[in-house]
Scaffold this motif. Structure first.
Motif, PDB file in Angstrom:
ATOM      1  N   ILE A 210       0.857  -1.190   0.000  1.00  0.00           N
ATOM      2  CA  ILE A 210       0.000   0.000   0.000  1.00  0.00           C
ATOM      3  C   ILE A 210       0.892   1.238   0.000  1.00  0.00           C
ATOM      4  N   GLU A 211       0.935   1.909  -1.147  1.00  0.00           N
ATOM      5  CA  GLU A 211       1.767   3.117  -1.318  1.00  0.00           C
ATOM      6  C   GLU A 211       3.206   2.864  -0.882  1.00  0.00           C
ATOM      7  N   GLY A 212       3.729   1.712  -1.285  1.00  0.00           N
ATOM      8  CA  GLY A 212       5.120   1.382  -1.011  1.00  0.00           C
ATOM      9  C   GLY A 212       5.375   0.772   0.355  1.00  0.00           C
ATOM     10  N   ILE A 213       4.340   0.648   1.181  1.00  0.00           N
ATOM     11  CA  ILE A 213       4.490   0.032   2.506  1.00  0.00           C
ATOM     12  C   ILE A 213       3.973  -1.405   2.429  1.00  0.00           C
ATOM     13  N   LYS A 214       4.825  -2.323   2.811  1.00  0.00           N
ATOM     14  CA  LYS A 214       4.445  -3.735   2.767  1.00  0.00           C
ATOM     15  C   LYS A 214       3.822  -4.137   4.113  1.00  0.00           C
ATOM     16  N   ILE A 215       2.516  -4.398   4.045  1.00  0.00           N
ATOM     17  CA  ILE A 215       1.759  -4.712   5.263  1.00  0.00           C
ATOM     18  C   ILE A 215       1.388  -6.188   5.248  1.00  0.00           C
ATOM     19  N   GLY A 216       1.834  -6.898   6.268  1.00  0.00           N
ATOM     20  CA  GLY A 216       1.456  -8.296   6.433  1.00  0.00           C
ATOM     21  C   GLY A 216       0.322  -8.395   7.445  1.00  0.00           C
ATOM     22  N   VAL A 217      -0.559  -9.357   7.229  1.00  0.00           N
ATOM     23  CA  VAL A 217      -1.688  -9.552   8.144  1.00  0.00           C
ATOM     24  C   VAL A 217      -1.801 -11.033   8.481  1.00  0.00           C
ATOM     25  N   GLU A 218      -2.070 -11.316   9.746  1.00  0.00           N
ATOM     26  CA  GLU A 218      -2.335 -12.689  10.163  1.00  0.00           C
ATOM     27  C   GLU A 218      -3.381 -12.668  11.260  1.00  0.00           C
ATOM     28  N   ILE A 219      -3.870 -13.851  11.597  1.00  0.00           N
ATOM     29  CA  ILE A 219      -4.969 -13.955  12.568  1.00  0.00           C
ATOM     30  C   ILE A 219      -4.574 -14.875  13.717  1.00  0.00           C
ATOM     31  N   CYS A 220      -4.539 -14.310  14.903  1.00  0.00           N
ATOM     32  CA  CYS A 220      -4.433 -14.995  16.199  1.00  0.00           C
ATOM     33  C   CYS A 220      -3.420 -16.144  16.212  1.00  0.00           C
ATOM     34  N   GLU A 221      -3.868 -17.384  16.066  1.00  0.00           N
ATOM     35  CA  GLU A 221      -3.002 -18.552  16.200  1.00  0.00           C
ATOM     36  C   GLU A 221      -1.815 -18.506  15.252  1.00  0.00           C
ATOM     37  N   ASP A 222      -1.955 -17.801  14.121  1.00  0.00           N
ATOM     38  CA  ASP A 222      -0.847 -17.665  13.171  1.00  0.00           C
ATOM     39  C   ASP A 222       0.398 -17.109  13.869  1.00  0.00           C
ATOM     40  N   LEU A 223       0.195 -16.179  14.801  1.00  0.00           N
ATOM     41  CA  LEU A 223       1.322 -15.565  15.516  1.00  0.00           C
ATOM     42  C   LEU A 223       1.945 -16.531  16.521  1.00  0.00           C
ATOM     43  N   TRP A 224       1.133 -17.450  17.062  1.00  0.00           N
ATOM     44  CA  TRP A 224       1.604 -18.334  18.127  1.00  0.00           C
ATOM     45  C   TRP A 224       2.519 -19.448  17.627  1.00  0.00           C
ATOM     46  N   TYR A 225       2.594 -19.655  16.319  1.00  0.00           N
ATOM     47  CA  TYR A 225       3.487 -20.679  15.765  1.00  0.00           C
ATOM     48  C   TYR A 225       4.846 -20.022  15.545  1.00  0.00           C
ATOM     49  N   LYS A 226       5.712 -20.161  16.532  1.00  0.00           N
ATOM     50  CA  LYS A 226       6.971 -19.425  16.556  1.00  0.00           C
ATOM     51  C   LYS A 226       8.079 -20.139  15.773  1.00  0.00           C
ATOM     52  N   ASN A 227       9.139 -19.387  15.458  1.00  0.00           N
ATOM     53  CA  ASN A 227      10.284 -19.935  14.729  1.00  0.00           C
ATOM     54  C   ASN A 227      10.935 -21.079  15.497  1.00  0.00           C
ATOM     55  N   THR A 228      10.925 -20.982  16.828  1.00  0.00           N
ATOM     56  CA  THR A 228      11.617 -21.964  17.670  1.00  0.00           C
ATOM     57  C   THR A 228      10.774 -23.189  17.991  1.00  0.00           C
ATOM     58  N   ASP A 229       9.511 -23.186  17.613  1.00  0.00           N
ATOM     59  CA  ASP A 229       8.634 -24.317  17.904  1.00  0.00           C
ATOM     60  C   ASP A 229       8.992 -25.532  17.044  1.00  0.00           C
ATOM     61  N   ASP A 230       8.755 -26.710  17.586  1.00  0.00           N
ATOM     62  CA  ASP A 230       8.867 -27.920  16.762  1.00  0.00           C
ATOM     63  C   ASP A 230       7.860 -27.842  15.626  1.00  0.00           C
ATOM     64  N   ASP A 231       8.155 -28.524  14.525  1.00  0.00           N
ATOM     65  CA  ASP A 231       7.232 -28.525  13.394  1.00  0.00           C
ATOM     66  C   ASP A 231       5.873 -29.055  13.834  1.00  0.00           C
ATOM     67  N   HIS A 232       4.827 -28.339  13.429  1.00  0.00           N
ATOM     68  CA  HIS A 232       3.465 -28.723  13.811  1.00  0.00           C
ATOM     69  C   HIS A 232       2.938 -29.762  12.832  1.00  0.00           C
ATOM     70  N   PRO A 233       2.238 -30.792  13.320  1.00  0.00           N
ATOM     71  CA  PRO A 233       1.763 -31.843  12.403  1.00  0.00           C
ATOM     72  C   PRO A 233       0.674 -31.389  11.445  1.00  0.00           C
ATOM     73  N   ILE A 234       0.003 -30.253  11.756  1.00  0.00           N
ATOM     74  CA  ILE A 234      -1.114 -29.798  10.914  1.00  0.00           C
ATOM     75  C   ILE A 234      -0.848 -28.431  10.290  1.00  0.00           C
ATOM     76  N   TYR A 235      -0.292 -27.499  11.047  1.00  0.00           N
ATOM     77  CA  TYR A 235      -0.087 -26.146  10.533  1.00  0.00           C
ATOM     78  C   TYR A 235       0.914 -26.171   9.371  1.00  0.00           C
ATOM     79  N   PRO A 236       0.561 -25.583   8.214  1.00  0.00           N
ATOM     80  CA  PRO A 236       1.393 -25.725   7.014  1.00  0.00           C
ATOM     81  C   PRO A 236       2.653 -24.864   7.009  1.00  0.00           C
ATOM     82  N   CYS A 237       2.671 -23.771   7.770  1.00  0.00           N
ATOM     83  CA  CYS A 237       3.836 -22.895   7.757  1.00  0.00           C
ATOM     84  C   CYS A 237       3.833 -22.036   9.013  1.00  0.00           C
ATOM     85  N   ARG A 238       4.936 -21.316   9.243  1.00  0.00           N
ATOM     86  CA  ARG A 238       5.017 -20.333  10.317  1.00  0.00           C
ATOM     87  C   ARG A 238       4.707 -18.965   9.706  1.00  0.00           C
TER      88      ARG A 238
END
Length: 577
Positions: free
Chosen positions: A148-176
């Motif tokens: 948006i006018e040169g600003i890159k805005i990412g959006v996610e919803i609730c649980e999306d944030l809780w899947y952290k980089n340091t977490d073990d791979d989740h059996p269902i969640y497709p990505c972090r």
């Protein structure tokens, strides 16, 4: 490119399925934000319908109304760089909607300058605790960036944030999702939330947001709803963190708030805000007041009824009800019996007078004019004796007293259109120290997720908050008793019971594991304690299924999130104890 950005987190209290009312709240926030020259405004997860809407999501007219809401909101985003709103998005045309399979996304709509730019979907669908997202939603597949006018805005919803980089791979969640948005070059990430409150959640949430912002080197703006929907309480406490992992904006708890933050897009840091003090008993009290007030408001029943015994539990509930609804909307009923001590009755009356609530004394059995009880056995119980003889189980007439008291409350509630506030606590519910068709049949169990020691803490806080003795000290000091028989006292050491129940119910510790654990400052649990209390917890599952709504303030409350069979026989090999 814009160098500085004024971002606002619109912390609102949606009502389930009140699409018109929720949409109006969103529009009013947009109008206020425009007056403050806000450029970006974000609303909570499922802000249009409310969360969790449960099986109302199967009603097509509600889904269609929420889609219309998105169209109605769009023109009010004029002059905004970006507005993000949580809603429910069909995955297919209406002809393909099926009640026996998911056909919806938990989505967000992103607007800019009066236009709908696009939508995105929640990727990580939680399926634990109070969350049942897989019953209704299809997981999204892409973590999206909007330029948006040169600003890159990412959006996610609730649980999306809780899947952290340091977490073990989740059996269902497709990505972090947070990591993906960072790798795509997001200048900031907006997170829409309907994240329920429980004790300690405010610290956990703050640690999550700061860690994710620091680890992924992207500012995170976390907007959370507040209020209560049925038994689930949301605390608000929206916040934002810069790339250094410092909090740069913090919303209020348990109230509407427009949390405004100025972000430097070059440095991606802002003025740091120190953490406020968090006091457990204050947060519990505010959560329960919010839960009680919203339950009445959203049910459209504005008055409550409390059976006051003169004990600590009913005293705490009465004080919470008065704070939530106002003294003029609360009625207290004292129903003494021959086993009610003079001191207990006097304390109950003094409590009502301290809170300035209307109260009535309605004994559950007849008295002579001298104040003495008539006969050795209440007249109403003689009918039982006539047909069955003297009861062999002493709890028969004890339970009947609780049933008699509830009969009085239910008649008054029906006559005056009131909701009955239950006074049982989690320790009692766990062990079955409650009566079917009696105290369990209240409409809402206000302290049903508080252990006994927490009840005492909240009672003390109520007195501290009011700078005077609302709950008489004699109630706080008295040894707990149901007063259903002569010289009766509660048959528990609550210091030990509370900890054992917490470990057994909330953490699913095995009996063998419990033997090596202990309450703080005390000795390990004995085998007799573990066997006795574990058996009581298992035996009384059926009672808890019959109780009213329990306001949730722990990581795992009795009710829908604890799904244990009532008809069962746990029969294991000896080594499993």
């Amino acid at each position: 490119m814009i160098d500085k950005l004024k971002v606002t987190l619109a912390q609102i209290n949606p009502t389930i399925a009140d699409v018109v009312g929720n949409t109006q709240k969103i529009i009013e926030c947009l109008q206020k934000g425009r007056q403050s020259n806000v450029q970006v405004m974000a609303f909570p997860e499922m802000a249009v319908i409310g969360y969790p809407a449960q099986d109302l999501l199967f009603r097509s007219e509600i889904i269609e109304a929420n889609l219309l809401a998105i169209k109605k909101i769009a023109p009010h985003t004029k002059d905004y760089l970006t507005v993000v709103v949580g809603f429910c998005e069909p995955a297919f045309e209406k002809e393909k909607w099926r009640l026996d399979r998911q056909h919806l996304y938990n989505s967000y709509a992103l607007f800019s300058d009066g236009n709908l730019i696009g939508t995105g979907q929640k990727i990580c669908l939680p399926n634990y605790g109070v969350f049942d997202d897989f019953r209704y939603f299809i997981p999204g597949q892409e973590a999206k960036i909007f330029d948006i006018e040169g600003i890159k805005i990412g959006v996610e919803i609730c649980e999306d944030l809780w899947y952290k980089n340091t977490d073990d791979d989740h059996p269902i969640y497709p990505c972090r999702p947070t990591q993906v948005l960072s790798q795509k070059g997001a200048d900031l990430i907006i997170v829409l939330n309907a994240s329920p409150y429980h004790v300690g959640k405010e610290r956990t949430k703050e640690e999550l947001v700061t860690e994710q912002a620091r680890e992924n080197q992207v500012p995170i703006f976390y907007v959370n709803m507040w209020g209560a929907n049925d038994k689930i309480i949301f605390d608000g406490n929206s916040l934002a963190a810069d790339i250094e992992g410092h909090i740069i904006a913090r919303g209020a708890g348990f109230c509407d708030d427009l949390v405004i933050c100025d972000l430097d897009l070059k440095s991606k840091v802002a003025k740091h805000i120190p953490p406020p003090p968090f006091h457990e008993e204050e947060m519990i009290y505010r959560a329960l007041v919010t839960g009680k007030r919203d339950y009445h408001k959203k049910c459209g029943i504005h008055q409550s009824l409390v059976g006051v015994s003169g004990g600590i539990d009913s005293a705490t509930v009465l004080a919470i009800d008065v704070a939530a609804l106002g003294k003029e909307n609360v009625l207290a009923i004292l129903s003494p019996s021959r086993y009610t001590s003079k001191e207990t009755l006097e304390d109950g009356i003094r409590l009502c007078q301290n809170l300035e609530v209307n109260y009535k004394i309605i004994p559950i059995e007849e008295q002579e004019t001298t104040g003495c009880w008539i006969g050795s056995v209440p007249e109403k119980y003689k009918r039982f004796i006539k047909y069955f003889g003297e009861p062999k189980n002493e709890v028969v007439f004890e339970n009947q007293q609780a049933i008699d008291r509830m009969s009085i409350l239910r008649a008054i509630a029906n006559e005056e259109n009131r909701l009955i506030s239950g006074t049982g606590n989690k320790s009692e519910l766990a062990t079955g120290y409650a009566t079917v068709c009696g105290d369990l049949q209240a409409d809402i169990l206000v302290i049903g997720d508080l252990y006994k020691h927490q009840v005492y803490k909240v009672a003390g806080y109520i007195n501290e908050l009011n700078h005077r003795e609302i709950i008489p000290q004699t109630i706080i000091d008295r040894v707990p008793s149901a007063e259903l028989s002569k010289d009766q006292v509660d048959p528990f050491n609550y210091h030990r019971l509370d900890k054992l129940v917490q470990l057994k119910v909330e953490e699913y510790k095995t009996n063998e594991e419990l033997l090596s654990l202990a309450p703080e400052g005390d000795s390990n649990f004995t085998r007799d304690e573990v066997n006795t209390y574990s058996r009581l917890i298992d035996l009384n599952e059926h009672k808890r299924f019959k109780s009213g709504y329990i306001l949730k303030i722990s990581p795992l409350a009795f009710g829908e999130e604890r799904r244990i069979n009532t008809a069962k026989r746990v029969n294991l090999w000896e080594q499993h104890f």
